[in-house]
Scaffold this motif. Structure first.
Motif, PDB file in Angstrom:
ATOM      1  N   VAL A 174      50.291  97.922  56.312  1.00 44.48           N
ATOM      2  CA  VAL A 174      49.743  97.486  57.603  1.00 44.48           C
ATOM      3  C   VAL A 174      48.347  96.908  57.427  1.00 44.48           C
ATOM      4  O   VAL A 174      47.640  97.228  56.464  1.00 44.48           O
ATOM      5  CB  VAL A 174      49.700  98.654  58.616  1.00 44.48           C
ATOM      6  CG1 VAL A 174      51.108  99.160  58.920  1.00 44.48           C
ATOM      7  CG2 VAL A 174      48.826  99.798  58.098  1.00 44.48           C
ATOM      8  N   ASP A 175      47.963  96.053  58.389  1.00 41.76           N
ATOM      9  CA  ASP A 175      46.611  95.504  58.372  1.00 41.76           C
ATOM     10  C   ASP A 175      45.673  96.422  59.148  1.00 41.76           C
ATOM     11  O   ASP A 175      46.059  97.530  59.545  1.00 41.76           O
ATOM     12  CB  ASP A 175      46.606  94.068  58.916  1.00 41.76           C
ATOM     13  CG  ASP A 175      47.040  93.987  60.379  1.00 41.76           C
ATOM     14  OD1 ASP A 175      47.093  95.046  61.069  1.00 41.76           O
ATOM     15  OD2 ASP A 175      47.331  92.877  60.850  1.00 41.76           O
ATOM     16  N   GLU A 176      44.466  95.949  59.411  1.00 39.87           N
ATOM     17  CA  GLU A 176      43.461  96.781  60.085  1.00 39.87           C
ATOM     18  C   GLU A 176      43.860  97.144  61.516  1.00 39.87           C
ATOM     19  O   GLU A 176      43.378  98.138  62.076  1.00 39.87           O
ATOM     20  CB  GLU A 176      42.110  96.052  60.099  1.00 39.87           C
ATOM     21  CG  GLU A 176      41.511  95.810  58.718  1.00 39.87           C
ATOM     22  CD  GLU A 176      42.191  94.665  57.965  1.00 39.87           C
ATOM     23  OE1 GLU A 176      43.002  93.933  58.593  1.00 39.87           O
ATOM     24  OE2 GLU A 176      41.933  94.505  56.766  1.00 39.87           O
ATOM     25  N   ALA A 231      49.153  94.982  48.240  1.00 42.92           N
ATOM     26  CA  ALA A 231      49.173  93.548  48.543  1.00 42.92           C
ATOM     27  C   ALA A 231      49.941  92.767  47.495  1.00 42.92           C
ATOM     28  O   ALA A 231      50.638  91.799  47.816  1.00 42.92           O
ATOM     29  CB  ALA A 231      47.751  93.018  48.661  1.00 42.92           C
ATOM     30  N   GLY A 232      49.823  93.184  46.235  1.00 41.27           N
ATOM     31  CA  GLY A 232      50.503  92.473  45.167  1.00 41.27           C
ATOM     32  C   GLY A 232      51.925  92.936  44.934  1.00 41.27           C
ATOM     33  O   GLY A 232      52.727  92.211  44.352  1.00 41.27           O
ATOM     34  N   LEU A 233      52.256  94.129  45.397  1.00 41.81           N
ATOM     35  CA  LEU A 233      53.575  94.707  45.167  1.00 41.81           C
ATOM     36  C   LEU A 233      54.550  94.478  46.313  1.00 41.81           C
ATOM     37  O   LEU A 233      55.758  94.439  46.113  1.00 41.81           O
ATOM     38  CB  LEU A 233      53.444  96.218  44.948  1.00 41.81           C
ATOM     39  CG  LEU A 233      52.723  96.674  43.693  1.00 41.81           C
ATOM     40  CD1 LEU A 233      52.297  98.135  43.836  1.00 41.81           C
ATOM     41  CD2 LEU A 233      53.607  96.491  42.474  1.00 41.81           C
ATOM     42  N   MET A 234      54.031  94.306  47.521  1.00 43.97           N
ATOM     43  CA  MET A 234      54.875  94.320  48.714  1.00 43.97           C
ATOM     44  C   MET A 234      55.783  93.097  48.827  1.00 43.97           C
ATOM     45  O   MET A 234      55.502  92.022  48.306  1.00 43.97           O
ATOM     46  CB  MET A 234      54.009  94.406  49.970  1.00 43.97           C
ATOM     47  CG  MET A 234      53.182  93.172  50.257  1.00 43.97           C
ATOM     48  SD  MET A 234      52.132  93.416  51.727  1.00 43.97           S
ATOM     49  CE  MET A 234      51.334  91.807  51.849  1.00 43.97           C
ATOM     50  N   SER A 285      56.942  90.529  51.482  1.00 43.50           N
ATOM     51  CA  SER A 285      56.316  90.032  52.702  1.00 43.50           C
ATOM     52  C   SER A 285      56.970  88.722  53.130  1.00 43.50           C
ATOM     53  O   SER A 285      57.465  87.969  52.278  1.00 43.50           O
ATOM     54  CB  SER A 285      54.819  89.823  52.445  1.00 43.50           C
ATOM     55  OG  SER A 285      54.152  89.376  53.584  1.00 43.50           O
ATOM     56  N   PRO A 286      57.011  88.439  54.438  1.00 40.87           N
ATOM     57  CA  PRO A 286      56.500  89.232  55.548  1.00 40.87           C
ATOM     58  C   PRO A 286      57.410  90.415  55.865  1.00 40.87           C
ATOM     59  O   PRO A 286      58.553  90.465  55.398  1.00 40.87           O
ATOM     60  CB  PRO A 286      56.495  88.218  56.708  1.00 40.87           C
ATOM     61  CG  PRO A 286      57.642  87.317  56.397  1.00 40.87           C
ATOM     62  CD  PRO A 286      57.624  87.163  54.901  1.00 40.87           C
ATOM     63  N   ALA A 287      56.910  91.336  56.657  1.00 47.18           N
ATOM     64  CA  ALA A 287      57.708  92.487  57.073  1.00 47.18           C
ATOM     65  C   ALA A 287      58.712  92.041  58.134  1.00 47.18           C
ATOM     66  O   ALA A 287      58.350  91.360  59.088  1.00 47.18           O
ATOM     67  CB  ALA A 287      56.796  93.577  57.632  1.00 47.18           C
ATOM     68  N   ILE A 288      59.967  92.428  57.958  1.00 46.59           N
ATOM     69  CA  ILE A 288      60.994  92.172  58.962  1.00 46.59           C
ATOM     70  C   ILE A 288      60.988  93.366  59.909  1.00 46.59           C
ATOM     71  O   ILE A 288      61.260  94.488  59.489  1.00 46.59           O
ATOM     72  CB  ILE A 288      62.389  92.006  58.326  1.00 46.59           C
ATOM     73  CG1 ILE A 288      62.340  90.960  57.204  1.00 46.59           C
ATOM     74  CG2 ILE A 288      63.415  91.622  59.376  1.00 46.59           C
ATOM     75  CD1 ILE A 288      61.881  89.586  57.662  1.00 46.59           C
ATOM     76  N   VAL A 319      52.563  94.067  57.603  1.00 48.57           N
ATOM     77  CA  VAL A 319      52.475  92.764  56.931  1.00 48.57           C
ATOM     78  C   VAL A 319      53.438  92.694  55.749  1.00 48.57           C
ATOM     79  O   VAL A 319      53.628  91.625  55.152  1.00 48.57           O
ATOM     80  CB  VAL A 319      51.037  92.487  56.449  1.00 48.57           C
ATOM     81  CG1 VAL A 319      50.104  92.319  57.627  1.00 48.57           C
ATOM     82  CG2 VAL A 319      50.546  93.593  55.511  1.00 48.57           C
ATOM     83  N   GLY A 320      54.044  93.821  55.404  1.00 53.26           N
ATOM     84  CA  GLY A 320      54.978  93.849  54.301  1.00 53.26           C
ATOM     85  C   GLY A 320      55.514  95.253  54.085  1.00 53.26           C
ATOM     86  O   GLY A 320      55.169  96.180  54.830  1.00 53.26           O
TER      87      GLY A 320
END
Length: 206
Positions: A41-43, A70-73, A75-78, A48-49
């Motif tokens: 999740v973002d802030e 951020a590098g593993l996810m 994305s985008p999140a469904i 986000v993924g």
């Protein structure tokens, strides 16, 4: 006749991570909470993924960015919304080939997660309960049919309908409503009808 929604089946407690959460922390969370993935999740708590066990099992490279969420996810999140029908959620899972859907509110914030194991709850209903709902809710209350005119058999979620309805046009309606009942795996149609009101009369057609 009310059918369960995403809100009814989702898990409201969600373990989530931030973009900067490191590899080892994600692995620890998966093990501690016995889960196979976490939303990123973002802030503003918007997904986000998603990082899954499969993502972690990919061999990390020397690039430090791949060792964080951020590098593993993926994305985008469904995502899904709580008011969605279960049927809609299943279709989205199949379309995008995902095993889970983060559930978001109207502002896009994470409020739950729906997994395939949550959906399996629907198919654990007893056959008798499914048969009773079809007879009482679908046939009698919703369609106003005489239950005695139809036979409803349910075996392991497979519904077999037989008997006679008054009009041909009622058959697809009966089938559609029965298929929407929680716990129904499939419907076998053996219905007959007294009047064929679905054939075009060429004598009156213009």
């Amino acid at each position: 006749m009310r059918h369960r929604s995403v809100a009814d089946l989702m898990t409201p407690f969600v373990v989530s991570v931030q973009r900067g959460t490191p590899f080892k922390e994600i692995a620890r969370l998966l093990k501690e909470f016995d889960i196979s993935a976490v939303p990123v999740v973002d802030e503003a708590e918007r997904p986000v993924g998603v990082v899954s066990e499969a993502d972690l099992l990919r061999k990390p490279t020397s690039d430090s960015g791949t060792n964080t969420a951020a590098g593993l996810m993926t994305s985008p999140a469904i995502t899904a919304q709580p008011h969605w029908s279960v049927v809609r959620a299943v279709r989205v899972m199949r379309k995008h080939q995902v095993k889970r859907l983060p559930v978001v509110d109207a502002a896009g914030r994470l409020i739950g997660i729906l997994s395939r194991s949550d959906l399996l709850q629907l198919f654990l209903r007893r056959d008798h309960a499914i048969q009773e709902e079809i007879l009482e809710d679908v046939l009698t209350r919703t369609l106003g049919l005489r239950p005695s005119a139809l036979t409803v058999e349910v075996t392991d979620g497979l519904v077999t309908l037989s008997g006679t309805v008054s009009r041909h046009s009622l058959v697809p309606i009966v089938l559609r409503l029965c298929q929407s009942v929680d716990g129904v795996v499939d419907v076998v149609n053996r219905l007959d009808y007294e009047q064929d009101d679905m054939s075009v009369d060429t004598r009156t057609a213009h």
